[in-house]
Design a protein around this motif. Sequence first.
Motif, PDB file in Angstrom:
ATOM      1  N   GLY A  51      19.003  54.531  53.177  1.00 20.07           N
ATOM      2  CA  GLY A  51      18.279  55.372  52.227  1.00 20.07           C
ATOM      3  C   GLY A  51      18.789  55.288  50.803  1.00 20.07           C
ATOM      4  O   GLY A  51      18.200  55.874  49.908  1.00 20.07           O
ATOM      5  N   GLY A  52      19.887  54.570  50.587  1.00 22.35           N
ATOM      6  CA  GLY A  52      20.354  54.403  49.212  1.00 22.35           C
ATOM      7  C   GLY A  52      21.563  55.255  48.893  1.00 22.35           C
ATOM      8  O   GLY A  52      21.795  56.295  49.507  1.00 22.35           O
TER       9      GLY A  52
ATOM     10  N   ASP B 215      15.628  48.038  43.584  1.00 26.79           N
ATOM     11  CA  ASP B 215      15.051  49.009  42.667  1.00 26.79           C
ATOM     12  C   ASP B 215      16.107  49.994  42.169  1.00 26.79           C
ATOM     13  O   ASP B 215      17.269  49.929  42.554  1.00 26.79           O
ATOM     14  CB  ASP B 215      13.881  49.738  43.313  1.00 26.79           C
ATOM     15  CG  ASP B 215      14.313  50.440  44.569  1.00 26.79           C
ATOM     16  OD1 ASP B 215      15.464  50.897  44.626  1.00 26.79           O
ATOM     17  OD2 ASP B 215      13.512  50.508  45.506  1.00 26.79           O
ATOM     18  N   GLU B 216      15.644  50.923  41.352  1.00 33.49           N
ATOM     19  CA  GLU B 216      16.566  51.788  40.639  1.00 33.49           C
ATOM     20  C   GLU B 216      17.346  52.742  41.539  1.00 33.49           C
ATOM     21  O   GLU B 216      18.302  53.362  41.110  1.00 33.49           O
ATOM     22  CB  GLU B 216      15.815  52.564  39.552  1.00 33.49           C
ATOM     23  CG  GLU B 216      14.773  53.549  40.072  1.00 33.49           C
ATOM     24  CD  GLU B 216      13.409  52.916  40.322  1.00 33.49           C
ATOM     25  OE1 GLU B 216      13.337  51.675  40.432  1.00 33.49           O
ATOM     26  OE2 GLU B 216      12.431  53.678  40.427  1.00 33.49           O
ATOM     27  N   ALA B 217      16.926  52.883  42.805  1.00 30.84           N
ATOM     28  CA  ALA B 217      17.646  53.796  43.690  1.00 30.84           C
ATOM     29  C   ALA B 217      18.881  53.131  44.265  1.00 30.84           C
ATOM     30  O   ALA B 217      19.738  53.788  44.838  1.00 30.84           O
ATOM     31  CB  ALA B 217      16.750  54.254  44.830  1.00 30.84           C
ATOM     32  N   SER B 218      18.962  51.821  44.130  1.00 31.18           N
ATOM     33  CA  SER B 218      20.030  51.125  44.826  1.00 31.18           C
ATOM     34  C   SER B 218      21.262  51.024  43.941  1.00 31.18           C
ATOM     35  O   SER B 218      21.175  50.887  42.718  1.00 31.18           O
ATOM     36  CB  SER B 218      19.539  49.749  45.265  1.00 31.18           C
ATOM     37  OG  SER B 218      20.175  48.757  44.522  1.00 31.18           O
TER      38      SER B 218
ATOM     39  N   PRO C  49      10.396  45.414  42.315  1.00 32.03           N
ATOM     40  CA  PRO C  49      11.523  46.109  42.922  1.00 32.03           C
ATOM     41  C   PRO C  49      11.316  46.340  44.418  1.00 32.03           C
ATOM     42  O   PRO C  49      10.210  46.531  44.880  1.00 32.03           O
ATOM     43  CB  PRO C  49      11.521  47.454  42.195  1.00 32.03           C
ATOM     44  CG  PRO C  49      10.089  47.688  41.881  1.00 32.03           C
ATOM     45  CD  PRO C  49       9.443  46.348  41.702  1.00 32.03           C
ATOM     46  N   SER C  50      12.407  46.311  45.167  1.00 32.99           N
ATOM     47  CA  SER C  50      12.336  46.696  46.567  1.00 32.99           C
ATOM     48  C   SER C  50      13.695  47.205  46.994  1.00 32.99           C
ATOM     49  O   SER C  50      14.722  46.687  46.578  1.00 32.99           O
ATOM     50  CB  SER C  50      11.942  45.515  47.433  1.00 32.99           C
ATOM     51  OG  SER C  50      12.087  45.874  48.789  1.00 32.99           O
ATOM     52  N   ALA C  51      13.703  48.230  47.831  1.00 32.56           N
ATOM     53  CA  ALA C  51      14.965  48.719  48.361  1.00 32.56           C
ATOM     54  C   ALA C  51      15.382  47.833  49.522  1.00 32.56           C
ATOM     55  O   ALA C  51      16.484  47.934  50.030  1.00 32.56           O
ATOM     56  CB  ALA C  51      14.820  50.145  48.846  1.00 32.56           C
ATOM     57  N   ASP C  52      14.486  46.973  49.931  1.00 36.98           N
ATOM     58  CA  ASP C  52      14.681  46.190  51.126  1.00 36.98           C
ATOM     59  C   ASP C  52      15.155  44.785  50.750  1.00 36.98           C
ATOM     60  O   ASP C  52      14.371  43.956  50.312  1.00 36.98           O
ATOM     61  CB  ASP C  52      13.338  46.155  51.845  1.00 36.98           C
ATOM     62  CG  ASP C  52      13.422  45.369  53.119  1.00 36.98           C
ATOM     63  OD1 ASP C  52      14.498  44.810  53.396  1.00 36.98           O
ATOM     64  OD2 ASP C  52      12.415  45.330  53.828  1.00 36.98           O
TER      65      ASP C  52
ATOM     66  N   VAL D 142      13.239  41.754  52.009  1.00 42.45           N
ATOM     67  CA  VAL D 142      11.995  41.399  51.332  1.00 42.45           C
ATOM     68  C   VAL D 142      12.296  40.533  50.111  1.00 42.45           C
ATOM     69  O   VAL D 142      11.638  39.526  49.853  1.00 42.45           O
ATOM     70  CB  VAL D 142      11.246  42.684  50.914  1.00 42.45           C
ATOM     71  CG1 VAL D 142      10.102  42.359  49.988  1.00 42.45           C
ATOM     72  CG2 VAL D 142      10.763  43.419  52.140  1.00 42.45           C
TER      73      VAL D 142
END
Lengths: 651, 320
Positions: free
Chosen positions: B53-54, B168-171, B205-208, B211
């Motif tokens: 979840g980051g 992305d910016e959450a990572s 962007p991707s948190a994955d 991908v």
Amino acid sequence: MIKKGFKYAQRSINGETFGKKKPNITNEEHPFHLKFNFREKSIVLLLFIAASIAIFFSAAIIYTLLEGAVPFFSKISIIDFLTGMTWIPTESVKAFGVLPLLLDTFIIAGGALLIGAPLGVAAAIYLSEFASPKIRSFIKPIIELLAGVPSIVFGFFALIIISPFFVNTFGANYFNGISAIIVISVMIIPLVISISDDSMKAVPNHLRESSLAVGATKWETATKIVMPAASSGIMASILLGLARGIGETMVVLMVAGGRPGFNIFDQMLTMSGYIGKTATGDIPPGLSINAAFAVGIVLFIIAYAINSLGARIVLQIKTSSSVKVKNHKKKMFTFRIVSKISILILGFLKEIVNIFKKVIRKIKKAKPLTLKRRYQKQKIGIALIAGSILFSIIFLILLLYYIFSTGINGLSWTFLTSYPAPEPERAGIFPVILGSIYLMLITIIISTPIGIGAAIYLNEFAKDNKFTRFLRQIIQNLAGVPSIVFGLLGYFFFAHFLGFGMSLLSAGLVLSIMILPIIVVATEEALKAVPDGFREAAKGVGSTRWQTVRFHVLPNAKPGILTGLILSLSRGIGETAPILFIVSYFGKSAPSGILDGFMSLPSQIYYWSQHANAKFQTLAASTIIVLLFILLAMNTVAIIIRQRAQAKRDW
Amino acid sequence: MTIATVTILIGILSGCLGEEKQKLIQTGSSTVLPLAIKWADRFDQADISVSGGGSSHGINALLNGDADLGDASRLLKGSDYEKVGCDPTLVKSDGTTSVACNGILPVKWIVAYDMLVVVINPENTWATKLNYTQLYEIFTDDNPAVNWNDVTGLENAPEIPIEIYAPDEASGTYDYFYEEIIPNWGKENQKAKPRLEMENSIYNPSADDNVILNAISDRKYAIGYFGFAYYKENSESLTPVWIAEKDTNYKEPALDNVADYPMARPLHIYTNGIPESGNIINDYLKYILSEEGQDYVPDVGYVKLSLVDENIITGQLKKL
């Protein structure tokens, strides 16, 4: 045996409740009045409470959305939010214009509808007007199967097969809207088919017969008589399909991308996709998380409006009779508006077609419409609409073929009985299966009494007053809430506000609320199927209302209720989005209490399909097989119950 | 009949309550996730359930009391405190604090090192070595390069648009990457913004990370970055870029090169206070810092603490 039978007969004659003690329900002073019956009253009260819990649930959803959105709207003006054309939800830019998300939502849902609606309606015409009972009984289960495939499976298929296809042949971006559109269109086809089919079935047969009698072909009857007569139902099926597309989260989350855009071959982001992203960690906490609640409100309102409009039309068709016009002027008013609008749209389309026809006729020489040509037209027409069914069938076959051929090798006894592990060779899904089963049990325990109680109250006890109509409305509205909004509810209301944590209990509560309307509708239908004569006969020999329900209505409605329960549970077990915020991905044991963390089959599929090591994607396919097997088993049980009950039924 | 069924069901659920290992919840950074799963799998004394979840989610869950262990690939920030209603100035710049927030005092533990790898498609022959200036031109909004040949100092670069596939910016990876290439990152006078924050950005962007990996291995003109672990799992489908902080002192991203490679960063687990000895979290942290625990680190593609600095382990063990 004989004695028991005698006792039973006597008991029902006396109108006695079960148990040895004979309760005294007669009133000595007023022989024609019943004494105040505490037991009866408290049962009715319990049923009333069960029905009213839906109000609490709806309030919880609204509280969750508002509470989360308040900090957002204290920093971002609501006008900027609603009219802004830029969506860059970072702390440094703070561009929170919801319009791009809204547009993308409508592009994806609308695109899916553009493909799904014609195919679905065409298939419904074929099934209702042309298919022989044999073909019908072959195709109907396939459509139902397609409707039962969880969205995570569609998402997986989109990610592994469809998206790469568009990337390789059309040079689409690695994230693209078009794959989501295609897959969601297949997801809404079964919905469109079943409602359109029902509404065309509801068209009285004498219309068809008169049309055929004046010499129209079957094709002309179907398209010019039956379809217009069923137009409001078709419109409703399209509306409900649109609502489904708007609320879809997992597919969008997996293939569509992380930023809104207006090119379907490039990345796109819908409203539900953004909320889903906050669950998978793509969005940092703070303003951008609160934005998810603001987006949730918009999504909630739109999906709710479309869904309730569609559901209302369906309800109108089911209970349609001209007598009711006076009593329900308001309801009929919206109904009339919608049918007027649909007639207008259809009329407009017809005009366009006519203009084209005229132009074509002017270019070509006008030929008289011979009988031969009319039959030719019929042949082509039937071939086309029968072909439209093929689209869904081929898609389903491809999907199943791919998943089975990929996943079957990974399936083994060890896989089913071992625990998740960091190495794919050692990883299994034992606690994951258990997690899903426990989740289901908790969902049954919570939702069954509430759902069945609510349905019994609404169908057997409730007076037709404002409050009852309000209750019905509330329960029906729950059905229109997008699944990802339930995700927000679970995380922020049950896990945080009520302090249940990221646990089985929170997830079970969320799924219970989600399937509640389905249980209520199914139970009510089963109760309605019990003839009123049963109730009148029971009352006639002196049963109280609860006794009537308990001993005469419920036993006869039981198979129907059970079937509905199982089907709604199978819907719940396949859901990913509502528990996306609270599920875990690794654990060494199955949960041992209802406050423990847990894993579930659909979420494990989601996690593994995103894993760096491609071998985990094979495991995801194997897990899908297990999930589909469980769903199939549940559906089979439901079908067996239904068929046995129908065979046994003596009324 | 129904009552009996319900009783049995409840019986099954509560029946499992018997003999019990203690349960812990660990959540957060997707970079730490594979490592956390490895340790949770091997550590026998507790039942640890792990989710991703980051980094921000991990720290947030710890501060909310949702998790016992919060994984983060970045440091605790004032904004993390602010988000749960505490004073942001209480957090020091090294990601530690001495004042609890809502009764929870986040304590930082460095558990491994990660190297950040900039990756390109194997068919890309012109950008195999990049320095910070060139990365700045590619990845920020300050006069960004549109085509590959707009990047200064690249030889034989084609006149074809650059595509970015990255976290992305959450990572925490995103944060770390930009901290490296944008001067004064996170301060008032921050020199530029990430390209992700431009309108109509070519930054996908991707948190994955998976991908991102797939996208870059499919697309010739794509570039991106992620943790070394994901690169290690799929090294044949990507080319790692040699990085230089300045000029031409390019370093290859490799495990034994960690001391010289400019983009290496610590990975953290945050706990609530220093767990007392006898507490299961204390045992878990000791296990992570033990020789056995550290031996699993390279399996997942990260760098053992001892390769960077032996004192990190001994210093932290002293506290436990």
